[in-house]
Design an enzyme around this catalytic site. Structure first.
Site, PDB file in Angstrom:
ATOM      1  N   SER A   1       0.840  -1.201   0.000  1.00 50.75           N
ATOM      2  CA  SER A   1       0.000   0.000   0.000  1.00 50.75           C
ATOM      3  C   SER A   1       0.874   1.250   0.000  1.00 50.75           C
ATOM      4  O   SER A   1       1.630   1.474  -0.944  1.00 50.75           O
ATOM      5  CB  SER A   1      -0.964  -0.053   1.182  1.00 50.75           C
ATOM      6  OG  SER A   1      -2.054   0.800   0.981  1.00 50.75           O
TER       7      SER A   1
ATOM      8  N   ASP B   1      -1.013  -4.959  -3.250  1.00 52.83           N
ATOM      9  CA  ASP B   1      -2.415  -4.569  -3.088  1.00 52.83           C
ATOM     10  C   ASP B   1      -2.665  -3.071  -3.054  1.00 52.83           C
ATOM     11  O   ASP B   1      -3.332  -2.556  -2.146  1.00 52.83           O
ATOM     12  CB  ASP B   1      -3.027  -5.223  -1.847  1.00 52.83           C
ATOM     13  CG  ASP B   1      -4.546  -5.372  -2.011  1.00 52.83           C
ATOM     14  OD1 ASP B   1      -4.965  -5.852  -3.072  1.00 52.83           O
ATOM     15  OD2 ASP B   1      -5.292  -4.992  -1.100  1.00 52.83           O
TER      16      ASP B   1
ATOM     17  N   HIS C   1      -6.910  -7.042   2.323  1.00 52.58           N
ATOM     18  CA  HIS C   1      -5.875  -6.053   2.007  1.00 52.58           C
ATOM     19  C   HIS C   1      -4.514  -6.446   2.591  1.00 52.58           C
ATOM     20  O   HIS C   1      -3.478  -6.177   2.000  1.00 52.58           O
ATOM     21  CB  HIS C   1      -6.299  -4.683   2.536  1.00 52.58           C
ATOM     22  CG  HIS C   1      -5.309  -3.604   2.261  1.00 52.58           C
ATOM     23  ND1 HIS C   1      -4.946  -3.224   0.985  1.00 52.58           N
ATOM     24  CD2 HIS C   1      -4.589  -2.812   3.097  1.00 52.58           C
ATOM     25  CE1 HIS C   1      -4.055  -2.252   1.045  1.00 52.58           C
ATOM     26  NE2 HIS C   1      -3.819  -1.986   2.319  1.00 52.58           N
TER      27      HIS C   1
END
Length: 381
Positions: free
Chosen positions: A186, A213, A346
């Site tokens: 991220s 992700d 996530h």
């Protein structure tokens, strides 16, 4: 709303505070503070009773990261005015080898211990040939400012400089430094792809970049929904076990073992507040809402930076989702490898560490080993 869109929202919301576990050298175990009741008006019914604390789940007690990394170190990084915590398992190399190290950067609000279970899997799958170094970023985990400086600024340029300066502090001579395989989850993905050109310019060997992700388009779309996400999150916890339990029950982290290692680094003892009738002993190390001014800067331009990295490129997603235009064109042109890890959220590197380790060890082997003349590495033009 697509799976990646949902994961992007979860991601931003999951980016929270931390205070990493303690290896042998840190004897700073936290003591739970009791409830504090402020001054109350006198009534004939007596003071209100505080809500009883839930009994901690013994199956969700914190776990040490000592079995997952071989070292926990504090590294002075004068150029960034930081004392940086890293978790490191060096590669097994002979006298004439430098080896390869996966250098991992967490997302906002997390800590380097998010990669603990993953690191152990990489070490086992590679037979120790590939090392893992995971860092606590600025204002996260056990990384602290030095010289009385502030660590409030989380703008992308500052985070990239922190990462670059740390690499230079840990591996000061590029000629004998290991090959670096940069891994970012991220927000961390935005950091490592922008740091890659600076490391290459300094003559470090970068064997690849792996982004976990996050896609620029979905991340930007998710930002307007963040206030709603933040409002649904607890501000504090009764105990470390309570924080671990919340992360598991809320599916923030689907792997209880990883949560038991990582979550204790996300919270700190809460300051007393006489204005409140009841306070909880623990609060976030890095409240996600305080990072809001920087969200857009982290993800704007992420796709272009990823595709411009002059090394092998890998994008790992938790679910199938639409790519933004730049990534879609890049994928059709074969500029990067994309892998989807089903059954994860996530935090895919925590939810399924063996699968991600398998993907990245295969990526390392394919791109680091000598290939036949004329054969290009995955992601190379």
């Amino acid at each position: 709303m697509s799976d990646l869109y949902r994961s992007a929202i979860q991601a931003r919301a999951s980016k929270l505070p931390q205070l990493p576990p303690h290896f042998g050298e840190d004897g700073d175990e936290e003591e739970e503070a009791g409830d504090s009741i402020g001054a109350l008006p006198t009534t004939t019914m007596g003071p209100p009773r505080a809500k009883p604390r839930r009994t901690p789940n013994p199956e969700l007690t914190p776990l040490s990261a000592a079995e997952y990394f071989s070292q926990a170190l504090q590294v002075a990084v004068p150029a960034s005015k930081l004392d940086v915590r890293i978790y490191y398992t060096p590669p097994k190399v002979t006298a004439d080898e430098t080896g390869t190290v996966m250098v991992c950067h967490h997302g906002a609000g997390f800590s380097g211990l998010t990669f603990a279970c993953f690191a152990k899997e990489v070490t086992q799958m590679s037979g120790g040939e590939c090392g893992v170094l995971s860092v606590d970023g600025r204002r996260h985990g056990k990384t602290m400012p030095t010289e009385g400086s502030s660590d409030d600024d989380l703008s992308i340029d500052v985070l990239v400089s922190d990462f670059f300066n740390l690499i230079q502090a840990v591996f000061p001579d590029p000629a004998i430094a290991p090959t670096l395989l940069l891994v970012g989850h991220s927000m961390g993905g935005a950091v490592i792809v922008r740091a890659c050109p600076r490391l290459l310019e300094r003559k470090y060997r970068v064997g690849g970049v792996a982004v976990l992700d996050v896609v620029e388009g979905s991340a930007i779309e998710a930002l307007p929904h963040m206030p709603m996400i933040l409002n649904s999150r607890p501000d504090s916890f009764d105990s470390v076990e309570d924080a671990i339990d919340w992360h598991v029950r809320a599916n923030q982290i689907r792997n209880p073992t990883s949560a038991r290692i990582h979550v204790p680094s996300l919270i700190i003892p809460a300051p007393s507040n006489p204005a409140k009738l009841r306070t909880h002993p623990f609060t976030w190390r890095t409240p996600l809402g305080t990072t809001g001014p920087y969200w857009e800067s982290w993800f704007t331009g992420l796709s272009a930076s990823f595709l411009a990295a002059r090394t092998a490129r890998l994008l790992v997603l938790a679910g199938t989702d639409r790519l933004d235009k730049e990534l879609m064109i890049g994928q059709m042109q074969g500029k990067f490898q994309m892998v989807v890890v089903p059954g994860t959220g996530h935090m895919l590197h925590e939810d399924d560490p063996p699968k991600l380790a398998e993907i990245l060890v295969d990526f390392w082997r394919r791109n680091e080993r000598v290939v036949a003349p004329g054969v290009k590495k995955v992601g190379e033009l």
